[in-house]
Scaffold this motif. Structure first.
Motif, PDB file in Angstrom:
ATOM      1  N   MET A  42       0.920  -1.258  -0.052  1.00 27.11           N
ATOM      2  CA  MET A  42       0.019   0.175   0.034  1.00 27.11           C
ATOM      3  C   MET A  42       0.924   1.208   0.153  1.00 27.11           C
ATOM      4  N   LYS A  43       2.227   1.073  -0.101  1.00 26.10           N
ATOM      5  CA  LYS A  43       3.286   2.236  -0.070  1.00 26.10           C
ATOM      6  C   LYS A  43       3.105   3.120   1.020  1.00 26.10           C
ATOM      7  N   ARG A  44       2.914   2.461   2.233  1.00 28.43           N
ATOM      8  CA  ARG A  44       3.057   2.973   3.411  1.00 28.43           C
ATOM      9  C   ARG A  44       4.383   3.400   3.873  1.00 28.43           C
ATOM     10  N   ASN A  45       4.568   4.444   4.371  1.00 28.84           N
ATOM     11  CA  ASN A  45       5.687   4.750   5.048  1.00 28.84           C
ATOM     12  C   ASN A  45       5.879   4.215   6.575  1.00 28.84           C
ATOM     13  N   PRO A  46       7.052   3.536   6.729  1.00 29.98           N
ATOM     14  CA  PRO A  46       7.123   2.896   8.234  1.00 29.98           C
ATOM     15  C   PRO A  46       7.228   3.859   9.339  1.00 29.98           C
ATOM     16  N   ARG A  47       7.958   5.178   8.971  1.00 31.88           N
ATOM     17  CA  ARG A  47       8.282   6.237   9.896  1.00 31.88           C
ATOM     18  C   ARG A  47       6.943   6.760  10.371  1.00 31.88           C
ATOM     19  N   LYS A  48       5.790   6.578   9.502  1.00 27.21           N
ATOM     20  CA  LYS A  48       4.543   7.136   9.980  1.00 27.21           C
ATOM     21  C   LYS A  48       3.477   6.059  10.606  1.00 27.21           C
ATOM     22  N   VAL A  49       3.759   4.899  10.527  1.00 34.40           N
ATOM     23  CA  VAL A  49       3.051   3.612  10.997  1.00 34.40           C
ATOM     24  C   VAL A  49       3.344   3.651  12.392  1.00 34.40           C
ATOM     25  N   GLN A  50       2.661   3.714  13.324  1.00 37.69           N
ATOM     26  CA  GLN A  50       2.970   3.892  14.714  1.00 37.69           C
ATOM     27  C   GLN A  50       3.574   2.711  15.388  1.00 37.69           C
ATOM     28  N   TRP A  51       3.038   1.304  14.839  1.00 35.48           N
ATOM     29  CA  TRP A  51       3.643   0.435  15.749  1.00 35.48           C
ATOM     30  C   TRP A  51       5.071  -0.100  15.062  1.00 35.48           C
ATOM     31  N   THR A  52       5.802   0.375  14.333  1.00 34.51           N
ATOM     32  CA  THR A  52       6.986   0.132  13.648  1.00 34.51           C
ATOM     33  C   THR A  52       8.434   0.508  14.681  1.00 34.51           C
ATOM     34  N   LYS A  53       9.365   0.190  14.448  1.00 39.87           N
ATOM     35  CA  LYS A  53      10.683   0.708  15.117  1.00 39.87           C
ATOM     36  C   LYS A  53      10.870   1.806  14.518  1.00 39.87           C
ATOM     37  N   ALA A  54      10.687   2.046  13.385  1.00 37.24           N
ATOM     38  CA  ALA A  54      11.195   3.464  12.558  1.00 37.24           C
ATOM     39  C   ALA A  54      10.533   4.682  13.319  1.00 37.24           C
ATOM     40  N   TYR A  55       9.051   4.408  13.414  1.00 41.99           N
ATOM     41  CA  TYR A  55       7.918   5.410  14.076  1.00 41.99           C
ATOM     42  C   TYR A  55       8.661   5.576  15.628  1.00 41.99           C
ATOM     43  N   ARG A  56       8.895   4.478  16.373  1.00 40.44           N
ATOM     44  CA  ARG A  56       9.327   4.625  17.812  1.00 40.44           C
ATOM     45  C   ARG A  56      10.687   5.398  17.922  1.00 40.44           C
ATOM     46  N   ARG A  57      11.792   5.083  16.987  1.00 37.85           N
ATOM     47  CA  ARG A  57      12.821   5.881  17.064  1.00 37.85           C
ATOM     48  C   ARG A  57      12.777   7.253  16.737  1.00 37.85           C
ATOM     49  N   LEU A  58      11.919   7.358  15.734  1.00 36.99           N
ATOM     50  CA  LEU A  58      11.818   8.934  15.080  1.00 36.99           C
ATOM     51  C   LEU A  58      11.222   9.757  16.273  1.00 36.99           C
ATOM     52  N   HIS A  59      10.163   9.328  17.025  1.00 36.07           N
ATOM     53  CA  HIS A  59       9.526   9.985  17.847  1.00 36.07           C
ATOM     54  C   HIS A  59      10.135   9.987  19.318  1.00 36.07           C
ATOM     55  N   GLY A  60      11.299   9.507  19.584  1.00 34.98           N
ATOM     56  CA  GLY A  60      12.037   9.301  20.826  1.00 34.98           C
ATOM     57  C   GLY A  60      11.456   8.497  21.798  1.00 34.98           C
ATOM     58  N   LYS A  61      10.632   7.413  21.346  1.00 29.83           N
ATOM     59  CA  LYS A  61      10.205   6.063  22.122  1.00 29.83           C
ATOM     60  C   LYS A  61      11.201   5.172  22.328  1.00 29.83           C
ATOM     61  N   ASP A  62      11.979   4.970  21.486  1.00 29.93           N
ATOM     62  CA  ASP A  62      13.157   3.949  21.507  1.00 29.93           C
ATOM     63  C   ASP A  62      14.431   4.905  21.655  1.00 29.93           C
ATOM     64  N   MET A  63      15.455   3.898  22.112  1.00 28.36           N
ATOM     65  CA  MET A  63      16.801   4.411  21.957  1.00 28.36           C
ATOM     66  C   MET A  63      17.176   4.622  20.582  1.00 28.36           C
ATOM     67  N   THR A  64      17.952   5.441  20.094  1.00 22.79           N
ATOM     68  CA  THR A  64      18.469   5.534  18.779  1.00 22.79           C
ATOM     69  C   THR A  64      19.891   5.611  18.527  1.00 22.79           C
ATOM     70  N   GLN A  65      20.663   5.924  19.333  1.00 24.38           N
ATOM     71  CA  GLN A  65      22.136   5.765  19.481  1.00 24.38           C
ATOM     72  C   GLN A  65      22.550   5.219  20.541  1.00 24.38           C
ATOM     73  N   ASP A  66      23.316   3.837  20.555  1.00 26.27           N
ATOM     74  CA  ASP A  66      23.936   3.427  21.634  1.00 26.27           C
ATOM     75  C   ASP A  66      24.938   2.574  21.219  1.00 26.27           C
ATOM     76  N   ALA A  67      26.128   2.368  21.899  1.00 24.86           N
ATOM     77  CA  ALA A  67      27.047   1.568  21.421  1.00 24.86           C
ATOM     78  C   ALA A  67      26.689   0.120  21.165  1.00 24.86           C
TER      79      ALA A  67
END
Length: 166
Positions: A42-67
Motif C-alpha cells: 500500500m506504499k505506506r511509510n514505516p516512519r509514519k506507522v505507529q507500531w514500527t521501530k522506525a516510528y518509535r525511534r523517530l519520535h523518541g520512544k526507543d533509544m536511537t544511538q547506543d554502542a
C-alpha cells in the motif's frame, strides 16, 4: 542460522518464517508477516506507522544511538572457527545484552519521569471541572431538621496505673 530483519517493522525473522518479495530491479524485501507485506504494497511509510521501530525511534520512544547497537549489525565476512573466540563471544553477548536492557530501562524511566505528576494534575483538573456531577445540589445547604454538630473535648491522658486492661 541467519536471522533477518523485517524491512517494514524491523522485527526479527526466523528461518522458515515470513515473506520474501523480489522487485524487478532484483532488490529483495523481507517481511515478518503479511501485515508488513500489505502495508508495503500500500506504499505506506514505516516512519509514519505507529507500531514500527522506525516510528518509535523517530519520535523518541526507543533509544536511537547506543554502542550496543553496533554489535547487532550484520557482518558478511567469514571468520575462521576458533573454540576460544566462540566461547568469549557468547559470554560477551550475554553481558552486552544485559547492558542494553539496563540502558533501555533507564531511557524509559527518563522518558516517563514527569508522567505521573502530569496524570495527577489532569485528574485534579477533571474533578474540579465536574464537581457538580459528584455533589448533590442541596449538599452545601444545611438541613434544618438535622441537629447541629456539637464539639466535645476528650479528657487528658490518664496515668499508667489508672488505665483499663483487657
Amino acid at each position: 542460522m541467519r536471522l533477518e530483519k523485517c524491512w517494514f517493522c524491523s522485527s526479527t525473522i526466523y528461518p522458515g518464517h515470513g515473506i520474501q518479495y523480489v522487485r524487478n530491479d532484483a532488490k529483495i524485501f523481507r517481511f515478518c508477516r503479511s501485515k508488513c507485506h500489505k502495508n508495503f504494497k500500500m506504499k505506506r511509510n514505516p516512519r509514519k506507522v505507529q507500531w514500527t521501530k522506525a516510528y518509535r525511534r523517530l519520535h523518541g520512544k526507543d533509544m536511537t544511538q547506543d554502542a550496543t547497537f553496533e554489535f547487532e549489525r550484520k557482518r558478511n565476512r567469514p571468520e575462521r572457527y576458533d573454540r576460544n573466540v566462540v566461547e568469549n563471544t557468547l559470554s560477551a553477548i550475554k553481558k552486552i545484552d544485559k547492558v542494553r536492557v539496563d540502558r533501555e530501562a533507564r531511557h524509559h524511566s527518563n522518558r516517563m519521569k514527569g508522567k505521573k505528576t502530569q496524570l495527577h494534575n489532569e485528574a485534579l483538573n477533571e474533578i474540579q471541572e465536574s464537581i457538580h456531577l459528584v455533589e448533590a445540589p442541596g449538599a452545601a445547604q444545611t438541613n434544618p431538621l438535622l441537629p447541629e454538630k456539637i464539639n466535645v473535648s476528650a479528657p487528658a491522658s490518664q496515668p499508667d496505673g489508672e488505665r483499663m486492661e483487657e
